[in-house]
Design an enzyme around this catalytic site. Structure first.
Site, short mmCIF file in Angstrom:
data_model
loop_
_atom_site.label_atom_id
_atom_site.label_comp_id
_atom_site.label_asym_id
_atom_site.label_seq_id
_atom_site.Cartn_x
_atom_site.Cartn_y
_atom_site.Cartn_z
N LYS A 112 0.82 -1.22 0.00
CA LYS A 112 0.00 0.00 0.00
C LYS A 112 0.85 1.26 0.00
O LYS A 112 0.43 2.30 -0.50
CB LYS A 112 -0.90 0.03 1.23
CG LYS A 112 -1.69 -1.21 1.48
CD LYS A 112 -2.82 -1.36 0.51
CE LYS A 112 -3.58 -2.64 0.77
NZ LYS A 112 -4.81 -2.74 0.06
C1 LIG Z 1 -0.83 -7.71 2.30
C2 LIG Z 1 -1.97 -7.66 1.34
N1 LIG Z 1 -1.97 -8.50 0.29
C3 LIG Z 1 -2.97 -8.49 -0.60
C4 LIG Z 1 -4.05 -7.64 -0.47
C5 LIG Z 1 -5.12 -7.66 -1.52
O1 LIG Z 1 -4.99 -6.56 -2.38
P1 LIG Z 1 -6.26 -5.99 -3.15
O2 LIG Z 1 -7.25 -5.63 -2.09
O3 LIG Z 1 -5.77 -4.82 -3.90
O4 LIG Z 1 -6.76 -7.09 -4.00
C6 LIG Z 1 -4.10 -6.75 0.60
C7 LIG Z 1 -5.20 -5.79 0.80
O5 LIG Z 1 -5.52 -4.99 0.02
C8 LIG Z 1 -3.01 -6.74 1.51
O6 LIG Z 1 -2.99 -5.86 2.51
N1 LIG Z 2 -6.54 -5.27 2.18
C1 LIG Z 2 -6.90 -3.93 2.34
C2 LIG Z 2 -8.38 -3.72 2.23
C3 LIG Z 2 -8.69 -2.40 1.62
O1 LIG Z 2 -8.28 -2.42 0.30
P1 LIG Z 2 -8.04 -1.17 -0.62
O2 LIG Z 2 -6.90 -1.57 -1.47
O3 LIG Z 2 -9.29 -0.97 -1.34
O4 LIG Z 2 -7.71 0.03 0.22
C4 LIG Z 2 -6.32 -3.40 3.63
O5 LIG Z 2 -5.30 -3.90 4.03
O6 LIG Z 2 -6.83 -2.51 4.24
#
Ligand SMILES: Cc1ncc(COP(=O)(O)O)c(C=O)c1O
Ligand SMILES: N[C@@H](CCOP(=O)(O)O)C(=O)O
Length: 468
Positions: A112
């Protein structure tokens, strides 16, 4: 560059407006009106360039005229200056044709940060230029929240409120959010799941009076700028493995579908990606959807990869929009079915389009632990449970197409999930020095029931925009 809503009933807007708007006023998600194209020659030229320089070129096309190139360039440099690895998102080889893209070298140890570090600077820049303030509300299953708090703490133009599901994030994730002592940061533990938190955020966006009163903005991947920033690492990784001359596949541990949609965006911009593999944990709604064509919500089960414990996968709507030939009416009908019946069926043609580009693999808890142990035993590398989902799913792709290299996205540092890692590998991963005293820091958090009125009341009570 204009952005249109997947539901077709909100105004088309430029990048800066999409950045501040989050969810469109018709409850849809913004996407570029058309995909900017990056030529084969330009992609080839990315080889050997710094991550920040590739980011400037890819994002420059997505931002259009909205932000001056010199400002974008400065913000990109600043965003990635704090990463602990010089390559920002380095590639590591795990096996023949199996590579890991390490996305956890930012301040909060998850992918993120790659987008959020930039988003904080972009929003501050755009708000200052307009002389506006905003109230950011975000939902997190652990990682978005900590990255957002880190990126937005101390900013004058914004207050940030992060909703997380009480008892359903790891201790490290929770503390990364609740120990940040800044007057503009507010963390809220909600009695419910991540899906409940996300539903509350969407409900606030759909509550026009509240939205306008606090000048609501969002930092979840419903915000197009998040996805745009994440598309950059698909380019750097593929090029490092020989693209565009060589096709590469990606395996992405998936929850809200933002990260893998960033891969789709890279492909639509011209990157020759062979296949995109959706890796899910035991919350396998997307794997079931690709298999049956029917998206059916079931209860969320807690897993060792809590950030992916999700049923409502918001960004899947963006893919449906493309799969339905960008027909907003089809998306509106589909989303109406979802809210009325908790399920929808994808039309055969759209499903065939999705299946021709995406694969999906559910990885259960036993297989996640086995994968962490196997990789540790064979290579000494310690995976976090989310990354293990991606690696396990990548092996499935390699079984069918062994000649195409697969990049599995490694989305979090193992020290964020020490209990699961220790149980699977026997190793206790250490937090990096800047977080070494995290477990001793003082926490500040509010508790709220899963109720829109209660959450809005708390936000109205604290938002500085209402006190000015
Ligand atoms: C460590 C981790 N891996 C994978 C994901 C999944 O990613 P996305 O929600 O973009 O599919 C998340 C949350 O978003 C996460 O925090
Ligand atoms: N896995 C995410 C959930 C929120 O997902 P987002 O990519 O839409 O912000 C988290 O860790 O918070």
């Amino acid at each position: 560059m204009l952005h249109i809503s997947t539901r077709g009933e909100a105004p088309s807007i430029g990048f800066s407006e999409a950045l501040l708007t989050g969810l469109a006023r018709d409850s849809g998600l913004y996407v570029p009106q058309s995909w900017p194209q990056i030529s084969e020659t330009t992609i080839k030229g990315f080889a050997g360039q710094r991550y920040a320089d590739v980011a400037k070129q890819v994002l420059g096309r997505l931002v259009g005229d909205d932000i001056a190139p010199a400002d974008l360039s400065r913000m990109v440099e600043e965003a990635y200056s704090g990463f602990r690895h010089k390559a920002i998102c380095p590639l590591v080889q795990l096996d023949d044709n199996l590579f890991l893209l390490e996305l956890f070298h930012g301040p909060t140890l998850a992918f993120k940060d790659v987008a959020m570090q930039l988003l904080g600077k972009l929003m501050d820049h755009v708000l200052k230029a307009k002389g506006h303030r905003a109230t950011i509300v975000g939902a997190t299953s652990g990682d978005t929240g900590s990255a957002a708090v880190e990126a937005f703490k101390g900013l004058d133009q914004v207050d940030i409120f992060i909703l997380f599901p009480k008892g359903r994030v790891s201790e490290v994730q929770r503390r990364q959010m609740t120990t940040v002592d800044s007057p503009n940061v507010h963390t809220i533990a909600v009695d419910g799941t991540f899906d409940d938190c996300q539903a509350l955020v969407k409900a606030m966006f759909n509550h026009g009076a509240f939205r306008d009163q606090v000048n609501l903005s969002g930092v979840n991947s419903i915000n197009w700028a998040r996805v745009a920033a994440q598309s950059v690492y698909y380019f750097t990784a593929a090029v490092a493995l020989g693209s565009p001359a060589r096709k590469v596949s990606f395996s992405v541990p998936t929850g809200n579908f933002g990260d893998i949609f960033a891969g789709w965006a890279a492909k639509k911009m011209g990157l020759p990606i062979e296949r995109l593999m959706i890796g899910t944990n035991a919350n396998d709604i997307l794997a079931r959807t690709l298999e049956t064509g029917s998206y059916e919500i079931r209860g969320v089960v807690p897993t060792t990869s809590p950030s992916m414990d999700i049923q409502i996968s918001s960004n899947f709507e963006r893919l449906l929009f493309d799969a339905y030939g960008r027909d907003p009416e089809a998306v509106r009908n589909t989303m109406a079915q979802l809210s009325q019946a908790g399920s929808f069926t994808i039309a055969p043609e759209a499903l065939a389009k999705i299946r021709s580009e995406f694969s999906a693999q559910a990885v259960d808890e036993k297989a996640v632990a086995e994968e962490m142990a196997t990789v540790r035993n064979e290579t000494g590398y310690i995976l976090d449970p989310h990354s293990a989902v991606g690696v396990r799913a990548a092996r499935e792709l390699l079984r069918t197409q062994p000649e195409v290299p697969v990049v599995a996205l490694s989305t979090a540092h193992p020290a964020k999930f020490p209990d699961a890692v220790k149980a699977a590998t026997g190793v206790s991963p250490a937090l990096p020095p800047h977080l070494a005293d995290l477990l001793d820091r003082k926490e500040k958090v509010s508790h709220v029931e899963n109720d829109l009125t209660a959450v809005e009341a708390l936000i109205k009570d604290r938002a500085r925009i209402l006190k000015a």
